[in-house]
Design a protein around this motif. Structure first.
Motif, short mmCIF file in Angstrom:
data_model
loop_
_atom_site.label_atom_id
_atom_site.label_comp_id
_atom_site.label_asym_id
_atom_site.label_seq_id
_atom_site.Cartn_x
_atom_site.Cartn_y
_atom_site.Cartn_z
N THR A 155 0.84 -1.20 0.00
CA THR A 155 0.00 0.00 0.00
C THR A 155 0.88 1.24 0.00
OG1 THR A 155 -1.84 -1.03 1.18
CG2 THR A 155 -1.69 1.35 1.32
N ALA A 156 0.46 2.24 -0.78
CA ALA A 156 1.09 3.57 -0.73
C ALA A 156 0.00 4.59 -1.05
CB ALA A 156 2.25 3.68 -1.72
N VAL A 157 -0.32 5.45 -0.08
CA VAL A 157 -1.40 6.42 -0.25
C VAL A 157 -0.98 7.77 0.32
CG1 VAL A 157 -3.27 4.73 -0.23
CG2 VAL A 157 -2.49 5.72 1.93
N TYR A 158 -1.52 8.83 -0.28
CA TYR A 158 -1.33 10.18 0.26
C TYR A 158 -2.33 10.45 1.38
CZ TYR A 158 1.87 11.87 -3.37
OH TYR A 158 2.97 12.08 -4.18
N SER A 159 -1.94 11.32 2.29
CA SER A 159 -2.90 11.85 3.26
C SER A 159 -3.87 12.76 2.53
CB SER A 159 -2.18 12.62 4.37
OG SER A 159 -1.46 13.73 3.82
N PRO A 160 -5.05 13.01 3.10
CA PRO A 160 -6.04 13.84 2.40
C PRO A 160 -5.54 15.22 2.01
CG PRO A 160 -7.11 12.63 4.17
CD PRO A 160 -5.63 12.39 4.31
N ASP A 161 -4.62 15.80 2.80
CA ASP A 161 -4.11 17.13 2.43
C ASP A 161 -2.85 17.06 1.57
OD1 ASP A 161 -2.11 16.38 4.18
OD2 ASP A 161 -2.40 18.03 5.59
N TRP A 167 -0.72 -5.54 5.13
CA TRP A 167 -1.25 -5.58 3.77
C TRP A 167 -1.86 -4.25 3.34
CZ3 TRP A 167 -0.41 -9.17 0.21
CH2 TRP A 167 -1.20 -9.18 -0.95
N MET A 168 -2.42 -3.52 4.30
CA MET A 168 -3.09 -2.27 3.94
C MET A 168 -2.96 -1.28 5.08
SD MET A 168 -7.03 -1.71 2.71
CE MET A 168 -7.63 -0.08 2.28
N ALA A 169 -2.96 -0.01 4.75
CA ALA A 169 -2.96 1.05 5.74
C ALA A 169 -3.73 2.24 5.18
CB ALA A 169 -1.53 1.47 6.10
N ALA A 170 -4.38 2.99 6.06
CA ALA A 170 -5.19 4.13 5.61
C ALA A 170 -5.20 5.20 6.68
CB ALA A 170 -6.63 3.69 5.31
N PHE A 171 -5.25 6.46 6.24
CA PHE A 171 -5.45 7.60 7.13
C PHE A 171 -6.93 7.81 7.39
CE2 PHE A 171 -1.38 9.16 5.18
CZ PHE A 171 -0.67 9.40 6.36
N ASN A 172 -7.26 8.46 8.51
CA ASN A 172 -8.60 9.03 8.66
C ASN A 172 -8.61 10.40 7.98
OD1 ASN A 172 -7.11 10.53 10.50
ND2 ASN A 172 -8.64 10.42 12.13
N ALA A 173 -9.74 11.10 8.04
CA ALA A 173 -9.92 12.32 7.23
C ALA A 173 -8.93 13.41 7.55
CB ALA A 173 -11.36 12.84 7.38
N ASP A 174 -8.54 13.57 8.82
CA ASP A 174 -7.59 14.63 9.15
C ASP A 174 -6.18 14.09 9.39
OD1 ASP A 174 -7.73 13.41 11.63
OD2 ASP A 174 -8.55 15.15 12.69
N TRP A 198 -7.96 -5.80 4.69
CA TRP A 198 -8.59 -4.52 4.37
C TRP A 198 -8.98 -3.84 5.66
CZ3 TRP A 198 -9.38 -2.74 -0.62
CH2 TRP A 198 -10.17 -1.59 -0.76
N ALA A 199 -8.76 -2.53 5.72
CA ALA A 199 -9.20 -1.75 6.87
C ALA A 199 -9.34 -0.30 6.44
CB ALA A 199 -8.21 -1.86 8.03
N VAL A 200 -10.50 0.30 6.71
CA VAL A 200 -10.76 1.69 6.34
C VAL A 200 -11.59 2.38 7.42
CG1 VAL A 200 -10.66 1.37 3.83
CG2 VAL A 200 -12.82 1.00 5.04
N PHE A 201 -11.43 3.70 7.51
CA PHE A 201 -12.28 4.53 8.35
C PHE A 201 -13.53 4.93 7.58
CE2 PHE A 201 -8.04 5.41 10.14
CZ PHE A 201 -8.30 5.29 11.51
#
Length: 375
Positions: free
Chosen positions: A96-102, A137-144, A180-183
């Protein structure tokens, strides 16, 4: 336009935030960026030495980051594939590679049993390392971006403080690998999906399970909340997708205890229990007349609505009658049987459905096709 074609098996595809591009990851190090309006190739990043698991965009759609089995995560211009920073590095596959919302940070997850946060402007590591007992396997930020959730093959998901690396909740436990894991949108809930054939919903602050396991016929490969958090879409390797209503997660109103007691008496047919009909009738009148838009109020009005006009769920605009009519239009046996199960309290609907089922039951089963003998 013609389909966007990749010669290798695809692992991942995602629109850019502005909807103008599509990023794709495939086997054997292949990735693409395509124009979403023409289907033409914009750029094909350099081929790596292992599968590409994700291609994600920055919030302004100008950059891509590639998660692949090389253990490196390139940061590239989305339209030229020119490297913009040194690649981010793990000691094993990056899943996994993702940007933060900002757009200020990047979050990666790896088979080296860690997830990490990086400065999106410099590519330097920031803050703590989030450690698991097996692949992350996966990682995610919350909205802030104040919290991170990780999913691991060690059978757990975890919620972390993004600044300190301290766990926010106890491990969110499954019986097999969590993939899988998401806010949800406001960060109050976490949905997880696992090879144990279940999805689960948790309180993101306490780790409490908020639903029974949502079980499917196969390995659950994804779960996504709708924007307002009232539903959860769950997809499974058995070829099915299910939409589950999410219960309100705000503070419960005082009247809910009376309604729960009444509902229990109806379900269990316990004639020794006093249903306090005076209280229930008053509650019914109050809720049906109320204009409150809160989730509990919506649920209460749905519960007391007449079955002929009631939506199929508290959060849906489709009436039960419209849904039954759609099942009738499909006309197959499973659809008619399901329509009957939903219509048992509405004689006018049953009058239409029972003859349809009788007609289907009377139809002979198709004969098997004769097999020719080999010469």
């Amino acid at each position: 336009f013609e389909p966007m074609r990749e010669a290798h098996e695809l692992h991942f595809a995602r629109f850019s935030p502005d909807g103008k591009l599509v990023g794709v990851g495939a086997e054997e190090g292949h990735s693409h960026v395509w124009d979403a309006t023409t289907g033409k190739s914009v750029v094909e990043p350099p081929t790596g030495h292992g599968d590409v698991f994700q291609v994600n965009f920055s919030p302004d759609s100008s950059r891509i980051i590639i998660a692949n089995a090389d253990g490196v995560c390139p940061i590239l211009d989305a339209k030229t594939a020119k490297p913009l920073l040194p690649p981010l590095r793990h000691k094993n596959n990056i899943f996994t590679a993702v940007y933060s919302p900002d757009g200020s940070r990047i979050l990666t997850a790896s088979a080296d049993r860690t997830a990490r946060i990086w400065d999106a402007k410099t590519g330097k590591p920031l803050g703590p390392v989030f450690q698991h007992g097996y692949w992350v396997w996966m990682a995610a930020f919350n909205a802030d971006a104040s919290r991170v959730v990780t999913a691991s093959w060690d059978h757990t998901a975890r919620v972390w403080n993004a600044e300190t690396g301290e766990p926010v909740t106890p491990p969110l436990q499954h019986a097999d690998a969590v993939t899988w894991a998401v806010f949800n949108a406001d960060g109050s809930l976490v949905a997880t999906a696992s090879r144990d054939h279940t999805a689960r919903v948790w309180d993101a602050a306490t780790g409490d399970a908020l639903t029974l396991p949502l079980r499917t016929g196969g390995e659950v490969t994804g779960a996504v909340f709708n924007p307002d958090g009232t539903s959860l879409l769950v997809i499974s390797k058995d070829g099915t997708a299910h939409v589950y209503d999410m219960p309100p997660h705000g503070k419960a109103p005082a009247w809910l205890a009376d309604l729960a007691d009444f509902a229990a008496a109806q379900i269990n047919y316990d004639t020794t229990r006093d249903a306090h009909m005076d209280i229930i009738n008053a509650l019914r009148e109050k809720l049906l007349a109320a204009k409150l838009a809160d989730a509990w109020g919506q649920f209460g009005r749905w519960y007391f609505a007449e079955v002929e006009t009631r939506p199929i769920s508290p959060w849906s605009k489709v009436s039960l009658k419209d849904y039954v009519d759609r099942l009738i239009a499909k006309g197959d046996k499973d659809s008619i049987d399901y329509a009957i199960s939903l219509s048992k309290n509405v004689p006018a609907w049953m009058v239409k459905l029972v003859p349809l089922r009788a007609k289907l039951n009377a139809q002979p089963s198709p004969s098997p096709t004769p097999q020719k003998d080999d010469d």
